[in-house]
Design an enzyme around this catalytic site. Structure first.
Site, short mmCIF file in Angstrom:
data_model
loop_
_atom_site.label_atom_id
_atom_site.label_comp_id
_atom_site.label_asym_id
_atom_site.label_seq_id
_atom_site.Cartn_x
_atom_site.Cartn_y
_atom_site.Cartn_z
N LYS A 112 0.84 -1.21 0.00
CA LYS A 112 0.00 0.00 0.00
C LYS A 112 0.87 1.25 0.00
CE LYS A 112 -3.91 1.99 2.64
NZ LYS A 112 -4.77 1.82 3.83
N SER A 162 -9.67 2.05 2.91
CA SER A 162 -8.76 2.72 2.02
C SER A 162 -7.76 1.81 1.30
CB SER A 162 -7.97 3.79 2.79
OG SER A 162 -7.20 3.21 3.81
N SER A 183 -9.92 -0.27 7.12
CA SER A 183 -9.35 -0.13 5.77
C SER A 183 -8.69 -1.36 5.18
CB SER A 183 -8.35 1.02 5.75
OG SER A 183 -9.05 2.22 5.60
#
Ligand code: GLN
Length: 474
Positions: free
Chosen positions: A72, A147, A171
């Site tokens: 990420k 996210s 997330s």
């Protein structure tokens, strides 16, 4: 991953070939899905060749040496830009690796690239990215969640075998549920956040996303462990992979909190979760209806704390040291202009909200009150986990929504309805795919347990996963 590891071990495939396969898949699929902000193909191939050379010498760093991973883009990678999906950091190249990146490199995992997210991990759909929305591989008109939407979509689309995400209010788990993959938010303090760009340090955790429970556990075993560079890192016992035995759920007391099955829950999600609960019961678990009455306050409490901490953490982005600077005659104007140009609307909203709840006049009413409620939530969860060994709920009230559907920020915040509790109380929580709705969209079921009892979550999730696979094979 064991199969791939065995192929590598027997030299039936090289790491270079494996990485090439994923890079080809990224080339094919990512123009539509947009899971990656940066693809580091050349570097990954060089790392793969190193892995192949180590294996040829009999010096593999781990059984997974040469199996690539996606990371990420709010996790620092040395020499590889780390944007947090913000214009502010569009050209920021870290000079060090995050602890979790060091860990995966130590195990020999080549890094395929950096995945998309909501800007600074604020959001539930990856729509708040300065690099375009990530689409759900199961339906390109729908969001992948957020996210960690890029990480979940990359794994679901076969662009990466596994990935790292971060979870502050849901997330990892929410995008895992939307994309039909496994995601774990570990116990607070079990995985170092050194080098991870902070959203809200009292809630943030890094964790794995993978296609199956065992792979998620393998990746977690590489991540977990103490680190002096993260002040809240726990000196807990190391995590070792559990026994994969369906019998391990026999006699487990599984709590089903009634507050998670009320109005607002999509009936198809409810049905799928109930079917999985039935499987657990057949495997010998004892289901018990419980109450987690404080979940009603979880979203408000979470939002107050997350915005307060975010507004303070993001103060460092001022155009001086990090990120893009907008020149001006004096420094205050330079700060203001840089921030105005660099941050997107959701980030600005949260900074304003956070500054407000921390302001001298409002502090007692909002921030201090939220901390009190948080203490109640922690007591409530601890109380429940005295009665039962595990808590099982849906991961999200709904399946993946359409891109552009949630225009009102409040609606977006409600996506965390079932996930924020685990962050507020620090307990581990795992999302497992559990069937699909009538549109074919994945549904997620969430397992929560006591601090540092990830092992039990993995075992129970594994048992449900196996019964589902058997059902599919039959
Ligand atoms: N959806 C949550 C939020 O918007 C979760 C964010 C996260 O876990 N990073 O804050």
């Amino acid at each position: 991953m064991r199969k791939t590891a065995a192929l590598l071990e027997k030299r039936q495939i090289s790491s270079e070939e494996l990485v090439k396969q994923y890079l080809t898949r990224i080339e094919e699929a990512d123009p539509q899905i947009n899971a990656f902000i940066t693809c580091s193909g050349e570097e990954a191939l060089a790392q793969a060749r190193d892995a192949d050379r180590r294996r040829a010498r009999g010096e593999a760093l781990s059984p997974w040496d040469g199996i690539p991973i996606a990371v990420k883009d709010n996790i620092s990678t040395m020499g590889l830009r780390t944007t947090c999906a913000s214009k502010f950091l569009a050209e920021y190249v870290p000079v060090f690796d995050a602890a979790v990146v060091e860990n995966v490199r130590k195990a020999g995992l080549p890094i395929l690239g950096k995945t998309n997210l909501d800007e600074f991990a604020m959001g539930s759909s990856s729509e708040y990215s300065a690099f375009g929305v990530t689409k759900n591989p199961h339906d390109l008109e729908r969001v992948a969640g957020g996210s960690s939407g890029g990480s979940a979509a990359a794994v679901a689309a076969g662009e990466a075998p596994w990935a790292l995400g971060t979870d502050t209010g849901g997330s990892i788990r929410q995008p895992a549920a939307f994309c039909g993959v496994v995601g774990l938010k570990p116990t607070y303090g079990r995985v170092s956040r050194y080098g991870v760009v902070a959203l809200a340090p009292s809630l943030d955790q890094v964790g794995p996303l993978a296609t199956c429970v065992e792979d998620a556990a393998i990746l977690f075993s590489l991540l977990a462990g103490p680190d002096r560079r993260d002040a809240i890192s726990s000196q807990s016992r190391p995590f070792s992979l559990p026994e994969w035995d369906l019998d391990s759920v026999r006699g487990l007391r599984v709590g089903v909190p009634k507050e998670f099955f009320g109005s607002g829950l999509n009936p198809e999600v409810e049905q799928a979760v109930n079917a999985c609960l039935g499987e657990l019961e057949r495997l010998g678990a004892q289901l018990q209806s419980i109450s987690l009455y404080t979940n009603e306050y979880a979203i408000e409490t979470y939002l107050t704390i997350v915005t307060a901490e975010a507004s303070s953490c993001l103060a460092r982005f001022d155009g001086v040291r990090y990120g893009r600077r907008v020149e001006a005659a004096d420094s205050n104007t330079m700060f203001a202009k840089s921030r105005a140009a660099g941050f997107g609307p959701e980030v600005k909203r949260r900074i304003m909200l956070g500054t407000y709840v921390l302001s001298a006049k409002q502090y007692k009413l909002f921030y201090e009150q939220a901390q009190r409620v948080r203490a109640l939530i922690q007591q409530d969860v601890a109380q429940a986990l005295k009665q039962v060994d595990l808590i099982v709920t849906p991961t999200t009230p709904n399946t993946a929504f359409k891109i552009g559907e949630k225009r009102n920020p409040l609606e977006m915040y409600l996506s965390d309805l079932y996930t924020a509790l685990a962050n507020l109380s620090g307990i581990p929580a795992l999302s497992l795919p559990c069937g699909r709705d009538s549109r074919g969209l994945p549904i997620g079921i969430q397992f929560m347990g006591r601090h540092f009892e990830e092992e039990l979550l993995f075992q129970a999730a594994y048992a449900v996963e196996q019964t589902q696979r058997r059902g599919e094979d039959a």
